[in-house]
Design an enzyme around this catalytic site. Structure first.
Site, PDB file in Angstrom:
ATOM      1  N   HIS A 233       0.864  -1.182   0.000  1.00 36.13           N
ATOM      2  CA  HIS A 233       0.000   0.000   0.000  1.00 36.13           C
ATOM      3  C   HIS A 233       0.899   1.229   0.000  1.00 36.13           C
ATOM      4  O   HIS A 233       1.825   1.316   0.801  1.00 36.13           O
ATOM      5  CB  HIS A 233      -0.881  -0.023   1.253  1.00 36.13           C
ATOM      6  CG  HIS A 233      -1.897   1.060   1.270  1.00 36.13           C
ATOM      7  ND1 HIS A 233      -1.590   2.364   1.635  1.00 36.13           N
ATOM      8  CD2 HIS A 233      -3.205   1.053   0.959  1.00 36.13           C
ATOM      9  CE1 HIS A 233      -2.682   3.100   1.545  1.00 36.13           C
ATOM     10  NE2 HIS A 233      -3.677   2.335   1.139  1.00 36.13           N
ATOM     11  N   CYS A 271      -3.717   2.635  -4.717  1.00 37.90           N
ATOM     12  CA  CYS A 271      -4.616   3.428  -3.878  1.00 37.90           C
ATOM     13  C   CYS A 271      -4.614   4.868  -4.390  1.00 37.90           C
ATOM     14  O   CYS A 271      -3.628   5.593  -4.216  1.00 37.90           O
ATOM     15  CB  CYS A 271      -4.174   3.373  -2.421  1.00 37.90           C
ATOM     16  SG  CYS A 271      -5.186   4.416  -1.366  1.00 37.90           S
ATOM     17  N   HIS A 298      -7.720   0.464  -4.433  1.00 42.63           N
ATOM     18  CA  HIS A 298      -8.567   1.322  -3.587  1.00 42.63           C
ATOM     19  C   HIS A 298      -8.929   2.523  -4.444  1.00 42.63           C
ATOM     20  O   HIS A 298      -8.032   3.278  -4.830  1.00 42.63           O
ATOM     21  CB  HIS A 298      -7.764   1.880  -2.410  1.00 42.63           C
ATOM     22  CG  HIS A 298      -7.362   0.880  -1.386  1.00 42.63           C
ATOM     23  ND1 HIS A 298      -6.545   1.219  -0.321  1.00 42.63           N
ATOM     24  CD2 HIS A 298      -7.672  -0.421  -1.226  1.00 42.63           C
ATOM     25  CE1 HIS A 298      -6.361   0.150   0.434  1.00 42.63           C
ATOM     26  NE2 HIS A 298      -7.026  -0.858  -0.090  1.00 42.63           N
ATOM     27  N   ASP A 346     -12.762   3.084  -1.385  1.00 46.60           N
ATOM     28  CA  ASP A 346     -11.937   3.379  -0.223  1.00 46.60           C
ATOM     29  C   ASP A 346     -12.492   4.609   0.476  1.00 46.60           C
ATOM     30  O   ASP A 346     -12.510   5.684  -0.103  1.00 46.60           O
ATOM     31  CB  ASP A 346     -10.513   3.639  -0.719  1.00 46.60           C
ATOM     32  CG  ASP A 346      -9.511   3.679   0.405  1.00 46.60           C
ATOM     33  OD1 ASP A 346      -9.830   3.185   1.489  1.00 46.60           O
ATOM     34  OD2 ASP A 346      -8.404   4.198   0.179  1.00 46.60           O
ATOM     35  N   HIS A 347     -12.910   4.446   1.659  1.00 42.58           N
ATOM     36  CA  HIS A 347     -13.473   5.538   2.477  1.00 42.58           C
ATOM     37  C   HIS A 347     -14.765   6.078   1.853  1.00 42.58           C
ATOM     38  O   HIS A 347     -15.055   5.844   0.692  1.00 42.58           O
ATOM     39  CB  HIS A 347     -12.494   6.707   2.661  1.00 42.58           C
ATOM     40  CG  HIS A 347     -11.168   6.273   3.192  1.00 42.58           C
ATOM     41  ND1 HIS A 347     -10.119   7.121   3.344  1.00 42.58           N
ATOM     42  CD2 HIS A 347     -10.732   5.071   3.619  1.00 42.58           C
ATOM     43  CE1 HIS A 347      -9.076   6.464   3.825  1.00 42.58           C
ATOM     44  NE2 HIS A 347      -9.433   5.222   3.994  1.00 42.58           N
ATOM     45  N   TYR A 363     -14.912   4.750   7.201  1.00 40.65           N
ATOM     46  CA  TYR A 363     -15.505   3.471   6.808  1.00 40.65           C
ATOM     47  C   TYR A 363     -16.995   3.393   7.149  1.00 40.65           C
ATOM     48  O   TYR A 363     -17.446   2.482   7.825  1.00 40.65           O
ATOM     49  CB  TYR A 363     -14.714   2.313   7.435  1.00 40.65           C
ATOM     50  CG  TYR A 363     -13.356   2.176   6.782  1.00 40.65           C
ATOM     51  CD1 TYR A 363     -13.200   1.412   5.632  1.00 40.65           C
ATOM     52  CD2 TYR A 363     -12.239   2.845   7.275  1.00 40.65           C
ATOM     53  CE1 TYR A 363     -11.967   1.309   5.000  1.00 40.65           C
ATOM     54  CE2 TYR A 363     -11.001   2.754   6.649  1.00 40.65           C
ATOM     55  CZ  TYR A 363     -10.880   1.980   5.507  1.00 40.65           C
ATOM     56  OH  TYR A 363      -9.662   1.882   4.880  1.00 40.65           O
TER      57      TYR A 363
HETATM   58  C1  DNO Z   1      -6.650   3.394   4.995  1.00 37.56           C
HETATM   59  C2  DNO Z   1      -6.012   2.189   4.554  1.00 37.56           C
HETATM   60  C3  DNO Z   1      -4.693   1.875   5.214  1.00 37.56           C
HETATM   61  C4  DNO Z   1      -4.181   0.563   4.685  1.00 37.56           C
HETATM   62  C5  DNO Z   1      -2.836   0.153   5.171  1.00 37.56           C
HETATM   63  C6  DNO Z   1      -2.347  -1.058   4.432  1.00 37.56           C
HETATM   64  O1  DNO Z   1      -7.803   3.528   4.838  1.00 37.56           O
HETATM   65  O2  DNO Z   1      -5.921   2.217   3.176  1.00 37.56           O
HETATM   66  O3  DNO Z   1      -4.870   1.736   6.587  1.00 37.56           O
HETATM   67  O4  DNO Z   1      -5.040  -0.444   5.050  1.00 37.56           O
HETATM   68  O5  DNO Z   1      -1.924   1.178   5.018  1.00 37.56           O
HETATM   69  O6  DNO Z   1      -1.314  -1.638   5.126  1.00 37.56           O
END
Ligand code: DNO
Length: 389
Positions: A233, A271, A298, A346-347, A363
Site C-alpha cells: 500500500h 490506492c 482502492h 476506499d473511504h 468506513y
Molecule cells: C486506509 C487504509 C490503510 C491501509 C494500510 C495497508 O484507509 O488504506 O490503513 O489499510 O496502510 O497496510
C-alpha cells in the site's frame, strides 16, 4: 471489477448482511485482533472465512498483515518476526487467501489532520492540511530538529495557524494524527510517539529501502511456492513526515522496488487516495506502467484547496484522480488477465444515514455505498461505450 469492501470483523458497525446487499462479492479483511508479529492460526482464519462465506461472499484479500516495527528497522527480533510472517502467509494460502496488502510506513500508518472535515451539506470526511501537521510537529510534539524539515514559508504559516487555534482545535489535530486510524495498530501518546521516533534515528531513506527489499526477497520463496501476491500500500501522505522516511510514494519508488525485488508476486495496491496526496503523482500513468503487478485497488478521490491541503471528495469519481481513465485501464488489464481485480471503494463520507452508529473513520456504510455504486455505474457505462472491454 470485482466489488470489494473492507470489513473489520465483528467489531465493525457494518454487518455482512448490509455489505452483501450493497452488491459486494469480495471481502477485504484481516485478523485485526492479532498484533503485528504474531502468527495467524489456520483455525482463526477459517472461522472468519466461514462467516464471510455464510453471508454469501468470499474473503479474497487480506488488508493488512502488518509488519512488526523490528522488521522495518531490522533490529531486535526481526528474524523471528519474518519467520512468523512467512508462517502467516502459508496459513492464509492454505485457506486459499492469496492476495496480501501491507505497507512499509514507519510507526504511523496513514495519517490525517482532520477526521471530521465538514462539507457543504453537513456530511463529513477526512482531511489533510500540511500546515497543521507541521505546526503539530514543531509546537505541540516539539520533535527535536523538526524546524529543519520545513522551509521558512511553511514554518511561518504553521506558526501563525497554531497561534490562531483554540486549544480545542489543537486537540482535534493531535487526536487526528495520533489516533490509530482504522487498520493501524494503536493510539499513541505524544510521549510514546517521540520514544518510537527516537528508535528510528539512524534509519534514513536508503536504509529503510534496503530493509524493505531484504524483507521482500526473504519472503519471496514462500510467495512463489504458495502463489501468494504481496501488494504494498503506498505511503499516505506520499512524502516523509515527522522526520520519518517514506519510501513507497511515487512511480520511481515502485519502479525501484520492482527492480530490486523482481518476483512477479511482489506488486502494488493502487490506492488513488494515497498516491493522490501528491500533485506530482499521476495515478493513471502509475496504473499503466505497473499494470501487471497491480493485485488490488482502492478507488476514491481527493479535492484540493491548494497544494498540501486537501480533503476527500464528495464523489468517488470526481476530483484529483481521473477515475474514468483509470477504470478504462483496469478493464483493459482485467481483459488481458482474463480475470477480475478486487477494487474497494476506499473511504466514504459520514452522512445522516450512519450518524446513529459508530463507524470507523472513513468506513461508513452510506458513503461507501455511494462510492461503490458510482464505480459500478462507471464500469457499466464504459463497457457499454467501448464494446469488447
Ligand atoms: C486506509 C487504509 C490503510 C491501509 C494500510 C495497508 O484507509 O488504506 O490503513 O489499510 O496502510 O497496510
Amino acid at each position: 471489477m470485482k466489488q470489494g469492501w473492507r470489513w473489520y470483523g465483528d467489531a465493525d458497525a457494518i454487518t455482512l448482511k448490509e455489505i452483501k446487499q450493497a452488491g459486494v462479492t469480495d471481502i477485504v479483511a484481516a485478523l485485526y485482533e492479532r498484533k503485528p508479529g504474531e502468527v495467524w492460526p489456520v483455525s482463526e482464519i477459517k472461522a472468519r472465512q466461514k462467516k464471510v462465506r455464510e453471508a454469501g461472499m468470499e474473503w479474497s484479500v487480506v488488508e493488512s498483515v502488518p509488519l512488526h516495527e523490528d522488521i522495518k528497522k531490522r533490529t531486535g527480533d526481526y528474524k523471528k518476526y519474518i519467520e512468523n510472517y512467512k508462517k502467516t502467509l502459508v496459513n492464509l494460502a492454505k485457506c486459499g487467501i492469496k492476495t496480501v496488502c501491507y505497507n512499509f510506513m514507519p510507526i504511523l500508518d496513514w495519517t490525517r489532520s482532520d477526521l471530521e472535515f465538514e462539507l457543504g451539506d453537513g456530511s463529513t470526511c477526512l482531511g489533510y492540511n500540511e500546515y497543521e501537521v507541521a505546526a503539530f510537529d514543531m509546537f505541540a510534539l516539539k520533535r527535536p530538529g523538526a524546524e529543519k524539515d520545513f522551509d521558512a514559508k511553511t514554518r511561518a504559516r504553521a506558526k501563525k495557524l497554531w497561534q490562531s487555534y483554540s486549544s480545542k482545535e489543537k486537540k482535534r489535530v493531535e487526536k487526528a494524527i495520533l489516533t490509530g486510524l482504522p487498520g493501524t495498530v494503536d493510539d499513541l501518546t505524544p510521549k510514546e510517539f517521540l520514544r518510537q521516533l527516537k528508535a528510528y534515528e539512524g534509519i534514513d531513506d536508503k536504509k529503510l529501502r534496503e530493509n524493505m527489499y531484504a524483507f521482500l526477497n526473504e519472503i519471496t520463496p514462500v510467495l512463489e511456492k504458495w502463489d501468494v501476491n504481496m501488494c504494498i500500500h503506498p505511503d499516505d501522505p506520499p512524502h516523509p513526515i515527522f522526520g520519518l522516511p517514506r519510501i513507497l510514494s511515487t512511480a520511481a519508488d515502485v519502479r525501484e522496488m520492482c527492480r530490486k525485488c523482481p518476483s512477479k508476486h511482489i506488486g502494488l495496491t493502487l490506492c488513488t487516495g494515497s498516491l493522490g496526496g501528491s500533485l506530482e503523482n499521476d495515478e493513471v500513468a502509475i496504473f499503466k506502467e505497473f499494470a501487471k503487478r497491480i493485485f488490488f485497488c482502492h478507488f476514491r478521490n481527493l479535492q484540493y484547496e491548494e497544494p498540501g491541503v486537501f480533503h476527500e471528495s464528495e464523489c468517488h469519481l470526481c476530483g484529483k484522480t481521473d477515475l474514468p481513465a483509470l477504470m478504462i485501464e483496469l478493464l483493459k488489464e482485467e481483459k488481458r488477465r482474463g480475470e477480475g481485480i478486487v477494487v474497494r471503494p476506499d473511504h466514504g463520507r459520514l452522512m445522516e444515514i450512519d450518524r446513529h452508529r459508530k463507524c470507523y473513520c472513513g468506513y461508513s456504510y452510506g458513503g461507501r455505498l455511494i462510492g461503490l455504486a458510482e464505480l459500478r455505474g462507471l464500469e457499466i457505462g464504459i463497457k457499454y461505450l467501448k464494446k469488447g472491454l
